[in-house]
Write a protein that holds these residues in place. Structure first.
Motif, PDB file in Angstrom:
ATOM      1  N   PHE A  83       7.867   6.227   2.999  1.00 42.03           N
ATOM      2  CA  PHE A  83       8.370   4.856   2.399  1.00 42.03           C
ATOM      3  C   PHE A  83       8.816   5.143   0.746  1.00 42.03           C
ATOM      4  O   PHE A  83       7.754   5.607   0.192  1.00 42.03           O
ATOM      5  CB  PHE A  83       7.886   3.898   2.795  1.00 42.03           C
ATOM      6  CG  PHE A  83       8.511   2.428   2.453  1.00 42.03           C
ATOM      7  CD1 PHE A  83       9.691   2.059   3.338  1.00 42.03           C
ATOM      8  CD2 PHE A  83       8.283   1.810   1.325  1.00 42.03           C
ATOM      9  CE1 PHE A  83      10.521   0.852   2.859  1.00 42.03           C
ATOM     10  CE2 PHE A  83       8.817   0.410   0.969  1.00 42.03           C
ATOM     11  CZ  PHE A  83      10.032   0.139   1.738  1.00 42.03           C
ATOM     12  N   ASP A  84      10.040   5.258   0.548  1.00 44.35           N
ATOM     13  CA  ASP A  84      10.144   5.345  -0.828  1.00 44.35           C
ATOM     14  C   ASP A  84       9.632   6.574  -1.517  1.00 44.35           C
ATOM     15  O   ASP A  84       9.098   6.553  -2.671  1.00 44.35           O
ATOM     16  CB  ASP A  84       9.744   4.129  -1.694  1.00 44.35           C
ATOM     17  CG  ASP A  84      10.265   3.928  -3.032  1.00 44.35           C
ATOM     18  OD1 ASP A  84      11.537   4.331  -3.428  1.00 44.35           O
ATOM     19  OD2 ASP A  84       9.819   3.373  -3.931  1.00 44.35           O
ATOM     20  N   GLY A  85       9.935   7.600  -0.788  1.00 46.65           N
ATOM     21  CA  GLY A  85       9.343   8.914  -1.395  1.00 46.65           C
ATOM     22  C   GLY A  85       7.943   9.282  -1.155  1.00 46.65           C
ATOM     23  O   GLY A  85       7.519  10.408  -1.438  1.00 46.65           O
ATOM     24  N   GLY A  96       1.037  -1.240  -0.162  1.00 49.89           N
ATOM     25  CA  GLY A  96      -0.065  -0.133  -0.003  1.00 49.89           C
ATOM     26  C   GLY A  96       0.960   1.253   0.180  1.00 49.89           C
ATOM     27  O   GLY A  96       0.718   2.132   0.909  1.00 49.89           O
ATOM     28  N   ASN A  97       1.685   1.337  -1.051  1.00 51.24           N
ATOM     29  CA  ASN A  97       2.551   2.470  -1.142  1.00 51.24           C
ATOM     30  C   ASN A  97       2.027   3.438  -2.089  1.00 51.24           C
ATOM     31  O   ASN A  97       1.857   3.146  -3.387  1.00 51.24           O
ATOM     32  CB  ASN A  97       3.867   2.114  -1.548  1.00 51.24           C
ATOM     33  CG  ASN A  97       4.539   1.174  -0.610  1.00 51.24           C
ATOM     34  OD1 ASN A  97       4.411   1.362   0.703  1.00 51.24           O
ATOM     35  ND2 ASN A  97       5.447   0.159  -1.013  1.00 51.24           N
ATOM     36  N   PHE A  98       1.966   4.750  -1.631  1.00 55.39           N
ATOM     37  CA  PHE A  98       1.189   5.968  -2.293  1.00 55.39           C
ATOM     38  C   PHE A  98       1.820   7.333  -2.535  1.00 55.39           C
ATOM     39  O   PHE A  98       2.768   7.321  -1.657  1.00 55.39           O
ATOM     40  CB  PHE A  98      -0.361   6.076  -2.125  1.00 55.39           C
ATOM     41  CG  PHE A  98      -1.133   4.802  -2.115  1.00 55.39           C
ATOM     42  CD1 PHE A  98      -1.744   4.172  -3.412  1.00 55.39           C
ATOM     43  CD2 PHE A  98      -1.303   3.841  -0.994  1.00 55.39           C
ATOM     44  CE1 PHE A  98      -2.365   2.977  -3.466  1.00 55.39           C
ATOM     45  CE2 PHE A  98      -2.140   2.852  -0.957  1.00 55.39           C
ATOM     46  CZ  PHE A  98      -2.678   2.186  -2.311  1.00 55.39           C
ATOM     47  N   MET A 128       1.452   0.266   5.042  1.00 56.98           N
ATOM     48  CA  MET A 128       2.007  -1.150   5.807  1.00 56.98           C
ATOM     49  C   MET A 128       3.062  -0.564   6.737  1.00 56.98           C
ATOM     50  O   MET A 128       3.188  -0.771   8.090  1.00 56.98           O
ATOM     51  CB  MET A 128       2.279  -1.857   4.927  1.00 56.98           C
ATOM     52  CG  MET A 128       3.174  -3.316   5.693  1.00 56.98           C
ATOM     53  SD  MET A 128       3.474  -4.935   4.736  1.00 56.98           S
ATOM     54  CE  MET A 128       1.875  -5.358   4.619  1.00 56.98           C
ATOM     55  N   LYS A 129       4.034   0.284   6.399  1.00 59.01           N
ATOM     56  CA  LYS A 129       4.919   1.035   7.148  1.00 59.01           C
ATOM     57  C   LYS A 129       4.591   1.553   8.509  1.00 59.01           C
ATOM     58  O   LYS A 129       4.747   1.393   9.575  1.00 59.01           O
ATOM     59  CB  LYS A 129       6.122   1.833   6.532  1.00 59.01           C
ATOM     60  CG  LYS A 129       6.971   2.425   7.436  1.00 59.01           C
ATOM     61  CD  LYS A 129       7.886   3.425   6.742  1.00 59.01           C
ATOM     62  CE  LYS A 129       8.696   4.032   7.983  1.00 59.01           C
ATOM     63  NZ  LYS A 129       9.627   5.160   7.388  1.00 59.01           N
TER      64      LYS A 129
END
Length: 478
Positions: A195-197, A170-172, A202-203
């Motif tokens: 996370f990752d910009g 769930g990275n947005f 999840m994080k």
């Protein structure tokens, strides 16, 4: 005993795409049997609305702010056994053909989580624990702690966060922070949700929950390493002392060879030999395989993806085709795997059957009618198929990873222990050597094979043991 709200994106008996739904269908009922008050909240998907709407009870209407506008929420409920289910209705977000895979998934599940948080206030329902599952509910602990901390009713709630598959995070984009989640940008700047910009649901769940669980002890250790951590291993290592690995169970009433309505013939431990032989013959006939009681029938029921290890099978295409076995494969997934299995069937009619798609009843018949069940997974957080095959006296052949390692004990020819076969490294030669060993035992040591089948059926794959571990986990929070 605790009051527990389970928040999830899918769950039986209402809707399913994967193993999460099985957990939500079984774990709450097992906890309720132990005396907990358990409720579940799900989105009201199109499939649920079409099938169950007439059985739902209206509970409340209100709005939440998404993209700087007030968006309506309607809550419905239905009780199944001892568990009450809430449903969050929004036609635009949830009444679609599929559950996930849309460009606005971040917005959809931000809405769902905001709706769940406000639902507590609207219904004046204050659980002791909110148990969140996977990325779709990972922001709930953060949003409650960061935006509702001054309200003692919210501040008293404890949070458990379960990772079912770390691959889906769930990275947005960072714009989600304010527009959909209503969170201050400093949480992005200080790294709490970044996370990752962008924003990682999840994080956030891992950092803000009071306890984190995943679905097997081995997977809980694997995800702390770069090999299995999906770039989240550093975050998980920060919380490693709050991380529990609790293996899943299955619903042993649904998965019961003595009563299963999908099976033409029923059997138990005593009648296993006769019953399985009858189911095997019926399955061979149904799938167009040669009806032969003596040949080993190997079953596969799976999503056909790289995670599930099927490229190992493609490497050994010719050896599998030449082996003294039949193959019954049920599943859908990546084109390369589907095309290879279709070619294998076309070249070996009567020996290989590939059923593209998913058929629940046929899956039950493959578990019952097969002699061996193949799961050569690259990684497997828990796995449910091996538990089903054990329950039906079908010996699993697995790679030793995640829940497969925790639930399948390899055959020991000296003391006749074990309930299946396993290999260690993700390697096609190792898989084939293990399969050849299983073939040898099947044909040349039939008495050992029967002992292994009995060991498999004696394995407790119910939710009882797991529910007791969750009970201990909740006790630590109470």
């Amino acid at each position: 005993m605790a009051s527990i709200l389970m928040a999830a994106a899918e769950g039986l008996p209402f809707v399913k795409t994967g193993g999460l739904a099985d957990v939500i269908g079984s774990l709450p009922a097992a906890l309720a049997e132990m005396g907990h008050e358990v409720k579940v909240v799900l989105p009201l998907y199109k499939k649920i609305a079409e099938k169950n709407f007439q059985d739902l009870t209206y509970c409340a209407s209100y709005t939440v702010n998404i993209n700087y506008r007030e968006v309506p929420v309607t809550i419905y409920s239905q009780t199944v056994g001892k568990v009450a289910y809430f449903f969050v209705q929004h036609q635009g977000y949830f009444e679609r053909d599929a559950l996930y895979g849309y460009l606005d998934d971040g917005e959809r599940f931000a809405y769902f989580q905001k709706a769940v948080i406000e639902m507590l206030n609207q219904l004046n329902y204050w659980p002791n624990i909110i148990h969140c599952h996977d990325w779709q509910t990972g922001m709930i602990p953060c949003m409650v702690k960061e935006t509702h901390s001054s309200d003692s009713r919210y501040a008293n709630i404890k949070f458990v966060y379960t990772i079912h598959n770390l691959l889906f995070q769930g990275n947005f984009g960072p714009e989600m922070t304010d527009s959909c989640l209503g969170l201050p940008y400093y949480l992005l700047d200080n790294g709490n949700i970044r996370f990752d910009g962008g924003v990682s649901f999840m994080k956030s769940g891992i950092l803000y929950a009071d306890k984190i669980t995943t679905v097997s002890p081995t997977y809980s250790q694997e995800i702390l390493t770069p090999q299995y951590g999906e770039h989240m291993e550093a975050v998980l290592n920060m919380r490693r002392y709050d991380l529990w690995g609790i293996v899943n169970g299955i619903d042993t009433a649904v998965w019961n060879p003595n009563t299963d309505p999908a099976l033409p013939y029923h059997y138990n431990k005593i009648t296993m030999s006769k019953g399985k032989a009858q189911d095997k013959a019926a399955l061979q006939k149904e799938l167009g395989l040669e009806v032969n009681p003596h040949v080993m029938l190997v079953g596969v029921v799976s999503r056909l993806t790289y995670q599930k290890g099927f490229y190992l099978m493609l490497e050994k295409f010719q050896e599998l085709a030449n082996a003294p076995i039949q193959l019954a494969i049920l599943g859908t997934g990546e084109d390369a795997i589907q095309n290879a299995f279709r070619d294998m069937e076309n070249q070996h009619k009567g020996k290989v059957c590939f059923y593209r798609g998913y058929n629940e009843d046929l899956a039950h018949r493959i578990y019952a009618g097969s002699d061996l069940f193949l799961m050569p997974s690259l990684f497997e957080p828990c796995g449910l198929s091996q538990l089903c095959s054990l329950r039906y006296g079908t010996l699993p052949l697995v790679r030793e990873t995640g829940g497969l390692k925790d639930t399948v004990t390899p055959y020991n020819e000296f003391d006749k222990t074990g309930n299946g076969f396993s290999f260690s490294n993700y390697n096609a030669d190792e898989m084939m050597n293990t399969l050849n060993n299983a073939i040898n035992v099947y044909y040349n040591r039939p008495e050992d094979w029967k002992i292994l089948q009995m060991n498999a059926m004696n394995k407790d794959v119910s939710w009882q043991n797991s529910a007791e571990v969750y009970n201990r986990l909740y006790d630590t929070l109470m």
